[in-house]
Design a protein around this motif. Sequence first.
Motif, mmCIF file in Angstrom:
data_model
loop_
_atom_site.group_PDB
_atom_site.id
_atom_site.type_symbol
_atom_site.label_atom_id
_atom_site.label_comp_id
_atom_site.label_asym_id
_atom_site.label_seq_id
_atom_site.Cartn_x
_atom_site.Cartn_y
_atom_site.Cartn_z
ATOM 1 N N GLY A 137 0.768 -1.231 0.000
ATOM 2 C CA GLY A 137 0.000 0.000 0.000
ATOM 3 C C GLY A 137 0.800 1.282 0.000
ATOM 4 N N VAL A 138 2.128 1.200 -0.226
ATOM 5 C CA VAL A 138 2.907 2.435 -0.260
ATOM 6 C C VAL A 138 2.547 3.236 -1.509
ATOM 7 N N ASP A 139 2.890 4.504 -1.503
ATOM 8 C CA ASP A 139 2.503 5.409 -2.595
ATOM 9 C C ASP A 139 3.596 5.592 -3.632
ATOM 10 N N VAL A 140 4.850 5.444 -3.204
ATOM 11 C CA VAL A 140 6.006 5.685 -4.083
ATOM 12 C C VAL A 140 7.073 4.646 -3.767
ATOM 13 N N ILE A 141 7.712 4.138 -4.801
ATOM 14 C CA ILE A 141 8.866 3.254 -4.645
ATOM 15 C C ILE A 141 10.131 4.044 -4.941
ATOM 16 N N SER A 142 11.138 3.936 -4.066
ATOM 17 C CA SER A 142 12.476 4.445 -4.358
ATOM 18 C C SER A 142 13.350 3.222 -4.606
ATOM 19 N N ILE A 143 13.792 3.043 -5.835
ATOM 20 C CA ILE A 143 14.528 1.828 -6.205
ATOM 21 C C ILE A 143 16.020 2.137 -6.207
ATOM 22 N N ASP A 144 16.780 1.417 -5.378
ATOM 23 C CA ASP A 144 18.204 1.693 -5.156
ATOM 24 C C ASP A 144 19.094 0.743 -5.952
ATOM 25 N N GLY A 145 19.848 1.294 -6.899
ATOM 26 C CA GLY A 145 20.783 0.483 -7.663
ATOM 27 C C GLY A 145 22.042 0.158 -6.868
ATOM 28 N N PHE A 146 22.830 -0.764 -7.395
ATOM 29 C CA PHE A 146 24.035 -1.261 -6.733
ATOM 30 C C PHE A 146 25.063 -0.162 -6.483
ATOM 31 N N GLU A 147 24.976 0.945 -7.234
ATOM 32 C CA GLU A 147 25.928 2.041 -7.084
ATOM 33 C C GLU A 147 25.751 2.818 -5.781
ATOM 34 N N CYS A 148 24.603 2.645 -5.136
ATOM 35 C CA CYS A 148 24.215 3.540 -4.050
ATOM 36 C C CYS A 148 25.079 3.388 -2.808
ATOM 37 N N ALA A 149 25.084 4.440 -1.987
ATOM 38 C CA ALA A 149 25.638 4.346 -0.644
ATOM 39 C C ALA A 149 24.652 3.588 0.231
ATOM 40 N N GLY A 150 25.138 3.089 1.355
ATOM 41 C CA GLY A 150 24.245 2.362 2.249
ATOM 42 C C GLY A 150 24.177 0.894 1.882
ATOM 43 N N HIS A 151 22.983 0.332 1.959
ATOM 44 C CA HIS A 151 22.806 -1.105 1.759
ATOM 45 C C HIS A 151 22.121 -1.372 0.416
ATOM 46 N N PRO A 152 22.883 -1.819 -0.596
ATOM 47 C CA PRO A 152 22.316 -2.034 -1.924
ATOM 48 C C PRO A 152 21.703 -3.413 -2.134
ATOM 49 N N GLY A 153 21.552 -4.200 -1.054
ATOM 50 C CA GLY A 153 21.021 -5.549 -1.221
ATOM 51 C C GLY A 153 22.103 -6.517 -1.657
ATOM 52 N N GLU A 154 21.685 -7.710 -1.995
ATOM 53 C CA GLU A 154 22.643 -8.775 -2.315
ATOM 54 C C GLU A 154 22.586 -9.219 -3.780
ATOM 55 N N ASP A 155 21.801 -8.522 -4.604
ATOM 56 C CA ASP A 155 21.643 -8.930 -6.002
ATOM 57 C C ASP A 155 22.651 -8.275 -6.946
ATOM 58 N N ASP A 156 23.231 -7.141 -6.519
ATOM 59 C CA ASP A 156 24.262 -6.445 -7.304
ATOM 60 C C ASP A 156 23.767 -5.997 -8.678
ATOM 61 N N ILE A 157 22.537 -5.471 -8.737
ATOM 62 C CA ILE A 157 21.985 -5.008 -10.015
ATOM 63 C C ILE A 157 22.124 -3.491 -10.096
ATOM 64 N N PRO A 158 22.896 -2.982 -11.057
ATOM 65 C CA PRO A 158 23.068 -1.522 -11.165
ATOM 66 C C PRO A 158 21.823 -0.849 -11.732
ATOM 67 N N GLY A 159 21.774 0.476 -11.560
ATOM 68 C CA GLY A 159 20.594 1.234 -11.921
ATOM 69 C C GLY A 159 20.196 1.146 -13.378
ATOM 70 N N LEU A 160 21.157 1.048 -14.276
ATOM 71 C CA LEU A 160 20.836 1.018 -15.705
ATOM 72 C C LEU A 160 19.936 -0.161 -16.054
ATOM 73 N N ILE A 161 19.993 -1.217 -15.261
ATOM 74 C CA ILE A 161 19.116 -2.367 -15.430
ATOM 75 C C ILE A 161 17.950 -2.309 -14.450
ATOM 76 N N LEU A 162 18.241 -1.995 -13.193
ATOM 77 C CA LEU A 162 17.226 -2.087 -12.151
ATOM 78 C C LEU A 162 16.089 -1.088 -12.349
#
Length: 329
Positions: A137-162
């Motif tokens: 039910g959230v209103d907006v998604i902020s999608i974080d690519g692998f380039e980001c600071a902080g915690h980029p997850g474990e999938d290692d997908i950069p923004g150009l694809i993600l």
Amino acid sequence: MALKTRITELLGIEHPIVQGGMMWVGRAELAAAVSNAGGLGILTALTQPTPDDLRREIDRCRSMTDKPFGVNLTILPSVSPPPYAEYRQAIIDSGVKIVETAGYKPQEHVDHFKEHGIIVLHKCTAVRHALSAERMGVDVISIDGFECAGHPGEDDIPGLILIPAAADKVKIPMLASGGIGDGRGLAAALALGADGVNMGTRFCATKEAPIHDNIKQFLVDNDERGTNLIFRKFKNTGRVARNAISDEVVEISAAPEAEFKDIQPLVSGARGRVALETGDVDAGLVWAGQVQGLIHDIPSCQDLLTRMVADAETVMRDRLGAMLADPVA
């Protein structure tokens, strides 16, 4: 040409640019400056020691801007977690209309915020997580690519694809995050299907960021190679600036028998705060992304956003427009 998107319409802002919530950085000075410049500033709830301190910080921010701003609440698994429900209630009681959530099992928080008519932005690092948050039910998604600071997850997908992969499936408005620091990145994010951008590291290198000037210059002097990935073996990957501390963390973690307790003293949030406040770049972790390679100055937030939007418009009108106007025969 104004950049009007679903994000600007939903959030009531001039430019489709959001400042991410950052520990020890997301204070009233920065959030108000971003909002006054036409973007959306974000206070970081857990930077404040108590929920009452957060109430006071919200009031302080409101005294510095009459534009929309939000509050970040990041939920992390912990043996002794902070009183999340009390921070959440402080946000609601203060009349905040926009919240950025991130982290572990946010459903109860999202539900409570939505009950009070609050717009919820949720940070994700994978398409599957974005779709889950959309169903939540959230209103907006902020999608974080692998380039980001902080915690980029474990999938290692950069923004150009993600970013386009998410845009293909997510129906609600979406912010692109990670690796964006100028007008070219803004134009690219819009072309890839996002409705705006979320920036963290770039806003650290602004005049209003409430951190030491040495840290700001450190970000300017670094390049795109100047980060380390830490916590990989503990399945909680984090991207930080390369300094003596993060180099040591990487070295210790490389030992086959290494456990988290071996690096814990080095990675404490208290040490990171010391680095940001004293300007000793080797005092603790400095969270920063690969976008360091695109940071060449320390402008005001007003100058940064004005320049970004103008440059994005130039890219879309002059560079891309010229290509359409003069097709190769």
